[in-house]
Design an enzyme around this catalytic site. Structure first.
Site, PDB file in Angstrom:
ATOM      1  N   CYS B  13      45.966 -29.948 -49.854  1.00 29.76           N
ATOM      2  CA  CYS B  13      46.985 -30.054 -51.048  1.00 29.76           C
ATOM      3  C   CYS B  13      47.850 -28.479 -51.149  1.00 29.76           C
ATOM      4  O   CYS B  13      46.998 -27.635 -51.196  1.00 29.76           O
ATOM      5  CB  CYS B  13      46.028 -30.159 -51.895  1.00 29.76           C
ATOM      6  SG  CYS B  13      46.358 -30.815 -53.732  1.00 29.76           S
ATOM      7  N   PRO B  14      49.229 -29.073 -51.137  1.00 29.31           N
ATOM      8  CA  PRO B  14      49.652 -30.154 -51.209  1.00 29.31           C
ATOM      9  C   PRO B  14      50.861 -30.477 -49.982  1.00 29.31           C
ATOM     10  O   PRO B  14      51.807 -30.528 -50.119  1.00 29.31           O
ATOM     11  CB  PRO B  14      50.872 -29.187 -52.497  1.00 29.31           C
ATOM     12  CG  PRO B  14      51.132 -27.900 -51.720  1.00 29.31           C
ATOM     13  CD  PRO B  14      49.684 -27.925 -51.543  1.00 29.31           C
TER      14      PRO B  14
END
Lengths: 238, 75
Positions: B13-14
């Site tokens: 992530c992200p």
């Protein structure tokens, strides 16, 4: 939150989205999942045995063991992510995690004030005063470096540890460099402290505003940030 | 109706979220995006973002710790 978990629990074959026949790619790699419950039971028994063993050595170690495991478990189940709380407002316009962090700050503010005030009233030395340090450029530089690092690494300290525990191998790399960076930071901390940090003035809010005043001011600040986060999310969704 | 598969296995992530956002801009109306992820946090923030945008979203666990997020570009 609930929406996500609903979608997760009703996962297989209830898809309301019609997927084309070629999309059975996804299902093809679906193999029978291993039942993980025996591993879970074995792990739990192992954790308890280690806990008992630690308790025989020192009660403090056992306490750290239990709080550490609980903390990790809560982080994993709640998907509480400090990185996302600072990053998502920019990336997605969502501030639900930001507000969760603010609520956590408010609770800790009340809890720590209670602990410190309790010690103060009894005339004992106030615990945790070594963490009251001056604000300096080092704080700002450190915050920016940490912010860049945690977004690249995909997690802050707690997030990285939690993800490694989940078995996400890429972040083992983050963990290695996290340890190297921490050691390096600890090695150079004296220089920073001597040249930058110690030149400022340490401010302990209760000394300035009184205990009640400090509590109210800090909570009011957190509340206004909370309102700002809500307004920000609304404006992003327009 | 086309279907697009984005392989985000191993991405933290992200990155999956940013890839999904870019891909959703590219694909046509009524197309479906299948996002393959193995990062547990992406499972939270991608559906949250997509629902906020008003898309239909489904999450399927295809294996232990591997998920497919299916997003329909319905608007």
């Amino acid at each position: 939150m609930t929406e996500t978990s609903n979608a997760e629990s009703s996962n297989v074959k209830t898809s309301s989205i019609r997927r084309s026949s070629s999309s059975q790619r996804g299902s093809r790699r679906k193999k029978a999942k291993k039942n993980q419950i025996p591993y879970g039971v074995a792990l739990f028994i192992g954790l308890v045995i280690i806990g008992i063993f630690l308790n025989l050595k020192s009660e403090k170690l056992a306490l750290f063991w239990v709080t550490g495991i609980s903390f990790g478990f809560i982080l994993q189940r709640s998907r509480f992510c400090f990185t996302a709380s600072m990053r998502d407002p920019y990336l997605t316009g969502g501030t639900s995690l930001t507000r969760a962090v603010l609520i956590a700050f408010a609770i800790t503010t009340i809890g720590f004030t209670a602990i410190k005030y309790g010690a103060h009233v009894q005339g004992l030395p106030v615990p945790g005063m070594s963490y009251v340090v001056p604000i300096s450029f080092a704080t700002i530089i450190g915050a920016i470096l940490f912010g860049i690092g945690m977004v690249i690494a995909g997690g802050c300290a707690s997030g990285t540890l939690m993800r490694v525990g989940e078995g996400f191998w890429m972040q083992v790399l983050s963990l290695v460099f996290f340890v190297i960076g921490s050691l390096w930071g600890a090695h150079d901390f004296g220089w920073w402290k001597y040249n930058f940090i110690s030149k400022g003035k340490a401010i302990f809010l209760p000394d300035v505003f009184g205990w009640g005043g400090a509590l109210i001011i800090q909570l009011a600040l957190i509340a206004s940030l909370y309102v700002f986060a809500m307004k920000y999310e609304e404006s992003k969704n327009q | 109706m086309n279907e697009h598969v984005l392989d985000c296995f191993g991405e933290a992530c992200p990155v999956p979220l940013v890839k999904a956002q870019n891909k959703m801009k590219e694909i046509e109306l009524d197309d479906i995006l299948v996002l393959q992820i193995d990062h547990s946090c992406a499972m939270k923030n991608i559906p949250e973002w997509a629902r906020k945008e008003g898309y239909n979203v489904e999450v399927e666990e295809i294996d232990d710790g591997e998920w497919e997020i299916i997003i329909e570009k319905n608007k």
